[in-house]
Design a protein around this motif. Structure first.
Motif, mmCIF file in Angstrom:
data_model
loop_
_atom_site.group_PDB
_atom_site.id
_atom_site.type_symbol
_atom_site.label_atom_id
_atom_site.label_comp_id
_atom_site.label_asym_id
_atom_site.label_seq_id
_atom_site.Cartn_x
_atom_site.Cartn_y
_atom_site.Cartn_z
ATOM 1 N N VAL A 12 8.950 11.168 2.741
ATOM 2 C CA VAL A 12 9.166 12.109 3.844
ATOM 3 C C VAL A 12 8.105 11.905 4.932
ATOM 4 N N ALA A 13 6.851 11.693 4.514
ATOM 5 C CA ALA A 13 5.793 11.463 5.497
ATOM 6 C C ALA A 13 6.063 10.196 6.303
ATOM 7 N N GLY A 14 6.542 9.139 5.638
ATOM 8 C CA GLY A 14 6.849 7.902 6.341
ATOM 9 C C GLY A 14 7.989 8.068 7.333
ATOM 10 N N VAL A 15 9.050 8.778 6.925
ATOM 11 C CA VAL A 15 10.175 9.013 7.831
ATOM 12 C C VAL A 15 9.728 9.858 9.020
ATOM 13 N N ALA A 42 3.321 -0.130 16.357
ATOM 14 C CA ALA A 42 2.557 -0.354 15.136
ATOM 15 C C ALA A 42 2.603 0.883 14.237
ATOM 16 N N VAL A 43 2.471 2.065 14.852
ATOM 17 C CA VAL A 43 2.577 3.314 14.086
ATOM 18 C C VAL A 43 3.966 3.437 13.464
ATOM 19 N N GLU A 44 4.968 3.071 14.226
ATOM 20 C CA GLU A 44 6.347 3.125 13.724
ATOM 21 C C GLU A 44 6.522 2.202 12.517
ATOM 22 N N GLY A 45 5.929 1.017 12.582
ATOM 23 C CA GLY A 45 6.004 0.089 11.460
ATOM 24 C C GLY A 45 5.327 0.633 10.217
ATOM 25 N N ALA A 46 4.201 1.336 10.391
ATOM 26 C CA ALA A 46 3.518 1.944 9.247
ATOM 27 C C ALA A 46 4.404 2.997 8.592
ATOM 28 N N GLY A 47 5.057 3.826 9.410
ATOM 29 C CA GLY A 47 5.969 4.820 8.856
ATOM 30 C C GLY A 47 7.135 4.185 8.132
ATOM 31 N N ALA A 48 7.693 3.123 8.706
ATOM 32 C CA ALA A 48 8.818 2.434 8.077
ATOM 33 C C ALA A 48 8.409 1.834 6.731
ATOM 34 N N VAL A 98 14.157 14.139 7.237
ATOM 35 C CA VAL A 98 12.953 14.921 6.940
ATOM 36 C C VAL A 98 13.319 16.320 6.446
ATOM 37 N N LEU A 99 14.349 16.927 7.011
ATOM 38 C CA LEU A 99 14.749 18.276 6.614
ATOM 39 C C LEU A 99 15.487 18.286 5.271
ATOM 40 N N LEU A 100 16.304 17.268 4.994
ATOM 41 C CA LEU A 100 17.146 17.278 3.808
ATOM 42 C C LEU A 100 16.450 16.737 2.561
ATOM 43 N N LEU A 123 0.830 -1.201 0.000
ATOM 44 C CA LEU A 123 0.000 0.000 0.000
ATOM 45 C C LEU A 123 0.871 1.260 0.000
ATOM 46 N N GLY A 124 1.956 1.236 0.758
ATOM 47 C CA GLY A 124 2.864 2.379 0.774
ATOM 48 C C GLY A 124 3.470 2.644 -0.585
ATOM 49 N N GLY A 125 3.816 1.579 -1.307
ATOM 50 C CA GLY A 125 4.352 1.747 -2.652
ATOM 51 C C GLY A 125 3.327 2.324 -3.602
ATOM 52 N N ARG A 126 2.080 1.878 -3.515
ATOM 53 C CA ARG A 126 1.032 2.401 -4.383
ATOM 54 C C ARG A 126 0.723 3.860 -4.052
#
Length: 476
Positions: free
Chosen positions: A104-107, A131-137, A204-206, A89-92
């Motif tokens: 950037v949103a995931g990081v 679980a939230v951390e895994g979604a971001g990763a 996130v900044l770079l 889903l993240g790739g799509r």
């Protein structure tokens, strides 16, 4: 493929595909491939480092938060479920919304969760944050890899970029293990969990300044496919994680595994009929690409035994501290980083098939060597040769399947290929560790348990060797 791709402006032109691209420099940072690679490799290293950080901190977490063994397993499992379930889903999402934006949103989500987890007052909240951390990763990993592919044209430049990411990930794992071990020995586990936060903030900044945004692909989310893939992958990962503690016939194992297989089978059926699939099934028509994908299911089994068993061996049989155990494992990432530097030249000289065959053969030898390790064996003569073989074998095994899985694709296919590669690696890691633990169960003595585990690791590496030998020779 160009070195960097442009983003079409929002509106009718982008929606129909008939608009003109935005003027050069209107929406994009000046292309900086070197800095872009540093940011993407840093993200890869940050995600890789998270697992050893949590494993080192887990004993202190259990003691301070009063977690049971089952609850402690969910601290790891919640992350794996979200990560493995949301990769596709993240790739799509990156296809449709823009890969840099989703990256950037995931990081940012990963970094925020990493900061919050260090201050949680209870185990329940820690599991939710993980679980939230895994979604971001998942969002970061799925899109970071494609951003690297989009930044570097197919050929030597892209292969060097893959080698650099491999080397940086290995080197950061080495340094992170030492730092985490030192912090664990000298301070609180809460400080250990903050190690990833500075790196995440820097990324996130770079990223918006050095990484060009990819062209958005016209389409919509396949919500049915997204739900089926997420639930199916999560069920498989959960069932495999439970297999480490329960028989395969137990409902906690067989039920989720059966549900996962059914859901993924239905998912494949929907992708055949979907106008805009999450996974392009045509990717599997190429024989070498399909074999590269298959290798990701078995390769983790040849790699993870050293970290899983030797860290316990050092502390139980030699009385080493966590920091000393981290030092003992340093030859693996250091050798991997050194060998990855010459891996591109080796691949160019002999081709991906011989290179992967050499790497997997080294993993077979390493696992068989360590399967004979006993309590009386010294580090220099008993352990170190196996660790050096492991590091070199890992470096030779990573580059060929990654290149084969992502070569010869159109830009709109790269996201799907990268997501499949990451998802199979995640499921493969869970599958291999479950089978290794099952193979080593039933032994009263830890040395026998470790020996059986490394023997299973040799079998996984042998399966990867057979896959490597099935690849077509490089065309001259």
């Amino acid at each position: 493929m160009s070195a960097s791709v442009t983003e079409r402006p929002a509106g009718a032109g982008a929606a129909t595909g008939g608009g003109t691209p935005a003027p050069a420099g209107a929406h994009l940072p000046r292309p900086r491939p070197g800095l872009a690679l540093a940011v993407i490799a840093g993200c890869n290293a940050m995600i890789q480092l998270d697992d050893p950080i949590m494993n080192i901190a887990l004993p202190g977490i259990r003691a301070d938060l009063g977690l049971s063994v089952l609850a402690a397993s969910w601290v790891i499992g919640a992350y794996l479920l979200a990560f493995g379930g949301l990769l596709l889903l993240g790739g799509r999402a990156g296809d449709i919304l823009g890969r840099r934006k989703v990256f950037v949103a995931g990081v940012a989500l990963f970094t925020a969760a990493a900061a919050v987890r260090a201050a949680v007052p209870s185990g329940e909240l820690l599991i939710a944050v993980r679980a939230v951390e895994g979604a971001g990763a998942a969002c970061a990993a799925a899109n970071g890899f494609v951003l690297m592919l989009s930044t570097f044209a197919e050929g030597p430049a892209r292969k060097r970029a893959i080698a650099v990411c491999t080397a940086v990930g290995a080197a950061s794992t080495a340094g992170g293990l030492l730092l985490a071990g030192a912090l664990t020995s000298a301070g609180s586990w809460r400080w250990v969990l903050l190690l990833n936060v500075p790196m995440g903030l820097a990324i996130v900044l770079l990223a918006p300044r050095v990484i060009a945004e990819t062209e958005r692909i016209r389409g919509r989310f396949d919500l049915r496919g997204a739900l089926l893939s997420a639930l199916g992958a999560a069920a498989l990962v959960y069932g495999l994680s439970q297999a480490a503690e329960h028989p395969w016939t137990d409902g906690l194992v067989a039920g989720p595994l059966l549900a996962g297989l059914v859901l993924l089978s239905v998912f494949v059926g929907t992708q055949r009929r979907a106008a805009e699939p999450i996974v392009r099934l045509g990717l599997f028509r190429d024989r070498d690409r399909a074999l590269a994908f298959a290798s990701m299911l078995v390769l983790p089994g040849g790699l993870i035994g050293a970290y899983f068993f030797l860290s316990q061996f050092f502390q139980q049989h030699h009385g080493w501290s966590p920091l000393e155990a981290a030092f003992g494992l340093l030859p693996v990432p250091l050798t991997m980083a050194a060998v990855a530097g010459v891996g591109v030249r080796v691949e160019r000289a002999i081709g991906p098939k011989p290179m992967m065959a050499i790497g997997t053969a080294a993993l077979v030898a390493e696992n068989l060597w360590l399967s004979y390790l006993g309590p009386g064996d010294g580090y220099l003569t008993g352990v170190l040769p196996g660790l050096l073989l492991l590091g070199a074998g890992m470096a030779f095994c990573v580059i060929p399947p990654t290149v084969l899985a992502t070569s010869g694709l159109r830009p709109e296919e790269l996201g799907s290929a990268a997501s499949v590669l990451n998802a199979l690696q995640s499921v493969g890691g869970s599958l291999c560790i479950a089978l290794m633990v099952t193979a080593s169960a039933g032994h009263a003595d830890f040395s026998d348990t470790m020996s059986a585990g490394f023997t299973a690791g040799a079998a996984f590496a042998a399966a990867a060797l057979l896959i490597a030998l099935s690849l077509r020779p490089r065309r001259r």
